[in-house]
Design a protein around this motif. Structure first.
Motif, PDB file in Angstrom:
ATOM      1  N   GLN A  37      31.376  71.110  47.662  1.00 22.26           N
ATOM      2  CA  GLN A  37      30.335  71.074  48.686  1.00 22.26           C
ATOM      3  C   GLN A  37      29.191  70.216  48.144  1.00 22.26           C
ATOM      4  O   GLN A  37      28.636  70.496  47.086  1.00 22.26           O
ATOM      5  CB  GLN A  37      29.834  72.473  49.022  1.00 22.26           C
ATOM      6  CG  GLN A  37      28.844  72.439  50.168  1.00 22.26           C
ATOM      7  CD  GLN A  37      28.355  73.819  50.544  1.00 22.26           C
ATOM      8  OE1 GLN A  37      28.283  74.708  49.722  1.00 22.26           O
ATOM      9  NE2 GLN A  37      28.035  73.980  51.802  1.00 22.26           N
ATOM     10  N   ILE A  38      28.863  69.170  48.861  1.00 23.91           N
ATOM     11  CA  ILE A  38      27.824  68.241  48.431  1.00 23.91           C
ATOM     12  C   ILE A  38      26.462  68.755  48.893  1.00 23.91           C
ATOM     13  O   ILE A  38      26.283  69.123  50.052  1.00 23.91           O
ATOM     14  CB  ILE A  38      28.067  66.828  49.014  1.00 23.91           C
ATOM     15  CG1 ILE A  38      29.414  66.282  48.543  1.00 23.91           C
ATOM     16  CG2 ILE A  38      26.939  65.876  48.663  1.00 23.91           C
ATOM     17  CD1 ILE A  38      29.526  66.082  47.054  1.00 23.91           C
ATOM     18  N   THR A  39      25.526  68.760  47.952  1.00 24.76           N
ATOM     19  CA  THR A  39      24.150  69.164  48.247  1.00 24.76           C
ATOM     20  C   THR A  39      23.220  68.108  47.657  1.00 24.76           C
ATOM     21  O   THR A  39      23.650  67.292  46.826  1.00 24.76           O
ATOM     22  CB  THR A  39      23.830  70.536  47.601  1.00 24.76           C
ATOM     23  OG1 THR A  39      23.859  70.385  46.179  1.00 24.76           O
ATOM     24  CG2 THR A  39      24.804  71.610  48.053  1.00 24.76           C
ATOM     25  N   PRO A  40      21.965  68.112  48.046  1.00 25.01           N
ATOM     26  CA  PRO A  40      21.028  67.154  47.440  1.00 25.01           C
ATOM     27  C   PRO A  40      20.945  67.295  45.914  1.00 25.01           C
ATOM     28  O   PRO A  40      20.733  66.310  45.213  1.00 25.01           O
ATOM     29  CB  PRO A  40      19.688  67.502  48.089  1.00 25.01           C
ATOM     30  CG  PRO A  40      20.064  68.089  49.417  1.00 25.01           C
ATOM     31  CD  PRO A  40      21.331  68.862  49.142  1.00 25.01           C
ATOM     32  N   SER A  41      21.181  68.493  45.407  1.00 28.05           N
ATOM     33  CA  SER A  41      21.058  68.691  43.963  1.00 28.05           C
ATOM     34  C   SER A  41      22.298  68.268  43.176  1.00 28.05           C
ATOM     35  O   SER A  41      22.214  68.083  41.963  1.00 28.05           O
ATOM     36  CB  SER A  41      20.725  70.152  43.659  1.00 28.05           C
ATOM     37  OG  SER A  41      21.779  70.998  44.073  1.00 28.05           O
TER      38      SER A  41
END
Length: 104
Positions: A37-41
């Motif tokens: 899951q891609i997140t800004p962090s």
């Protein structure tokens, strides 16, 4: 290819796994090695991992890499207008139809 109808279309069960991973739902049913899951962090570190893994594969399979590059160049040289419409700046080699992969 038991999870695919053909080389490009996956079965509904795989689609459900994609949704569950992307939306953080039913995470217990999603295998640990099924996507990220891609997140800004984490996006930059994940992109670095993808680039590192791609380079390792390319170095380990130079003949396959060259063959794939040549096939892509032939396909995109024949479909230049469609390619330019869909991906105008993504893979510059498609515009030149170079038969050789770039040297890194």
């Amino acid at each position: 290819m038991s999870h695919y109808f053909d080389s490009s279309h996956y079965k509904p069960a795989v689609g459900q796994l994609v949704l569950d991973r992307a939306l953080s739902q039913n995470t217990g049913s999603v295998p640990d090695d099924f996507g990220v899951q891609i997140t800004p962090s984490n996006i930059e570190s994940d992109l670095a991992t993808i680039r590192r893994d791609r380079e390792r594969w390319r170095s380990a399979h130079p003949a396959d890499h060259k063959e794939i590059w040549q096939l892509a160049a032939r396909v995109f040289s024949k479909k230049k207008s469609t390619y330019d419409f869909l991906c105008p700046k993504t893979i510059p080699v498609a515009r030149t139809a170079s038969a050789s992969p770039p040297q890194h």
